[in-house]
Design an enzyme around this catalytic site. Sequence first.
Site, PDB file in Angstrom:
ATOM      1  N   GLY A 246      -8.891   0.966   7.037  1.00 35.92           N
ATOM      2  CA  GLY A 246      -8.458   1.894   8.117  1.00 35.92           C
ATOM      3  C   GLY A 246      -9.403   2.098   9.135  1.00 35.92           C
ATOM      4  O   GLY A 246      -9.852   1.274   9.699  1.00 35.92           O
ATOM      5  N   SER A 247      -9.402   3.173   9.627  1.00 39.71           N
ATOM      6  CA  SER A 247     -10.336   3.372  10.816  1.00 39.71           C
ATOM      7  C   SER A 247     -11.702   3.092  10.977  1.00 39.71           C
ATOM      8  O   SER A 247     -12.376   3.074  11.894  1.00 39.71           O
ATOM      9  CB  SER A 247     -10.289   4.769  11.337  1.00 39.71           C
ATOM     10  OG  SER A 247      -8.866   5.277  11.563  1.00 39.71           O
ATOM     11  N   THR A 248     -12.361   2.937   9.865  1.00 42.71           N
ATOM     12  CA  THR A 248     -13.664   2.493   9.664  1.00 42.71           C
ATOM     13  C   THR A 248     -13.849   0.878  10.267  1.00 42.71           C
ATOM     14  O   THR A 248     -14.959   0.603  10.844  1.00 42.71           O
ATOM     15  CB  THR A 248     -14.345   2.408   8.303  1.00 42.71           C
ATOM     16  OG1 THR A 248     -13.469   1.585   7.305  1.00 42.71           O
ATOM     17  CG2 THR A 248     -14.453   3.870   7.879  1.00 42.71           C
ATOM     18  N   MET A 249     -12.639   0.219  10.504  1.00 38.07           N
ATOM     19  CA  MET A 249     -12.743  -1.060  11.208  1.00 38.07           C
ATOM     20  C   MET A 249     -12.696  -0.870  12.813  1.00 38.07           C
ATOM     21  O   MET A 249     -12.992  -1.763  13.622  1.00 38.07           O
ATOM     22  CB  MET A 249     -11.596  -1.693  11.118  1.00 38.07           C
ATOM     23  CG  MET A 249     -11.633  -2.489   9.455  1.00 38.07           C
ATOM     24  SD  MET A 249     -13.123  -3.607   9.312  1.00 38.07           S
ATOM     25  CE  MET A 249     -12.058  -5.176  10.416  1.00 38.07           C
TER      26      MET A 249
ATOM     27  N   SER B 272     -10.488   8.857  16.704  1.00 39.45           N
ATOM     28  CA  SER B 272      -9.580   7.882  16.041  1.00 39.45           C
ATOM     29  C   SER B 272      -8.223   7.327  16.398  1.00 39.45           C
ATOM     30  O   SER B 272      -7.414   7.539  15.457  1.00 39.45           O
ATOM     31  CB  SER B 272      -9.810   8.332  14.436  1.00 39.45           C
ATOM     32  OG  SER B 272      -9.559   7.049  13.455  1.00 39.45           O
TER      33      SER B 272
END
EC number: 3.4.16.4
Length: 631
Positions: free
Chosen positions: A332-335, A387
């Site tokens: 998810g958004s950690t990328m 995000s």
Amino acid sequence: MNEWLRKTARRLARRLIVRFKRWWRLEGVPIKGRRAAPGQDPLLAVQIQPVRSYIALGIISGALCVLVLRAFWLQGGISTDFLLRQGEVRFARTLSVPAPRGQILDRNGIVLASTMPARSVWVVPSEAAAATPEQIAKLGKLLDMKPSEIMAKIAVRRNKSFVYLHRQVDVSVANQVKECKIPGVHVSDEMRRQYPDGQVSAHVVGYTNLEEKGQEGIELARDTVLTGESGRRRVIRDRLGRVVEDAWLREPVSGKDIELSIDSRIQYLTFDALSKSVAAHKAKAGAAIVADVRTGEILALANIPTYDPNERRTVTFERMRNRALTDVFEPGSTMKPFAVAKGLDMGAVTPDTIIDTSPGRFTIGNRTISDTHNYGRISVRQVIAKSSNIGTTKISFKVNREVMYKMYRDLGFGTAPDVGFPGAAAGILRNGKNWQPIEQATISYGHGVAVSLVQLVRAYTAFARNGDVIPLTLFKTGRAAEGVQVYKPKTAHQMRGMMMGVLESGGTATRARVPGYSVAGKTGTAYKIQNGQYVHRYVSDFIGIVPASNPRVIIAVMVDDPTEGGHVGGVVAAPVFAQIAEGVLTTLHVAPDQPDTLQGVVFAKNADSGRGVALAGGRRPRQGGAAPSAH
């Protein structure tokens, strides 16, 4: 003619046989003195032909000579090996002396796995038949076995020379078994592996089987190093199998100790915080990693659910899975920071470049991606803080797809990390040459790509350092790691600054704040896939760098399938990060870089002990080696 010859031969053979019988029985032979004297046995009056006596005497004498010569040959020093071997087979035994397996230690020398003396209890089935029911019942009580279970084991292998009843029994229990003097029951020495940390460090340390062979974790990965060389002991036993004499002994060689990078204090803090979160959110599983950004050493690695290596009955596949290394998920958004950082690195955008995300949806071909809100026109800083999927996608489109793919590969995605652990997963990253525009978009915000938690931590070292990625390790090195440059140092510093905004008001991870310390991090929430379709089940994660002004550790938390109390990373994973970070920074005596947030309590370094001590009041003492200002 042939028939005549056969008949003639048969007649001659019969005549010879008849004559021999007559000669042997003295038939037709004149015998002198056939009449016996008064009172004499008639048989004694018969005169036996001397030739028969000579033949019998010759045969007996020849046999005696052969026996004497054979006896002299075997016992007179000419050839004694055979009898010596036969004697040893009956009374001498060469026993294996187990070698102590090497210890597994944490970075501070705390024992995580050690070898302890133990005993095995075994029986000779043929001898055990003489045991009374009372003796069997007493044996079962000592070994925590039912008498019927003992008898069943003996019955199944009644034709064997021995059968194990119980392995790795405590020495005290084995001594009580000896005192019972039960027929056919014997006790022998062996070793048992002990794990003081139990389930807390189980996924790192692993465990061994009854033969002291590594089955999981470091026990398996370094089995050849930990395993020593068994010794040999030559003994003489009596007819009851008791050792009465030692002939010789070759001492065993102990295995080598292994020192891990794990800090058992930090490991416990991490395990405790993670297990509480998984229980509170009724999640399926969870994993967390703490890594030193200077050396690449993993200070803690925890998984839930877990197992106790001291109790092998708790060992199941689901509990053994080291999800931090072997399981992959869509992050998810950690990328998102990686794609944004590449845009900054190539000069395509700056932190203040405005990105239009209106109207909250963005169509690519026949697919549409969206944000949770219509953020309108926002800066690159706000793309990270809020995000935004659309903002990240538009930035990624400013970079060639093959350049983007190379960046991901340099960060370590798509390749198995070499952390010295078996089964580390490579994840999934399709070749950039085959990317469609929608794939480049979804990968930039963490979908269409699968990574492990340890891969994510390794990639974030680029932001915690000067743009270089370093390998992670589970073994203590004590030296600074050398990395591969992926971003410019300026880009890494800019990204840390932007990720600090994630924790500010309006950001997605306000619950990740750590009093007294600056934090740079990113939340992630991804749908899970079942039967090839996205479903409303989630993987929540958060990864943070602390202190952000002078990074010391990276902490990553992943919670799989939370079902209660929220599901987004900022609600589920971020609080776990904060709890772990607070304990880690205190344990490592890292000085606060934002003392104003401590509300009158600050930390100073004690000149004598080097440990942090709390001081009341608003006055902050002068410190040696204060953290440098933020980049």
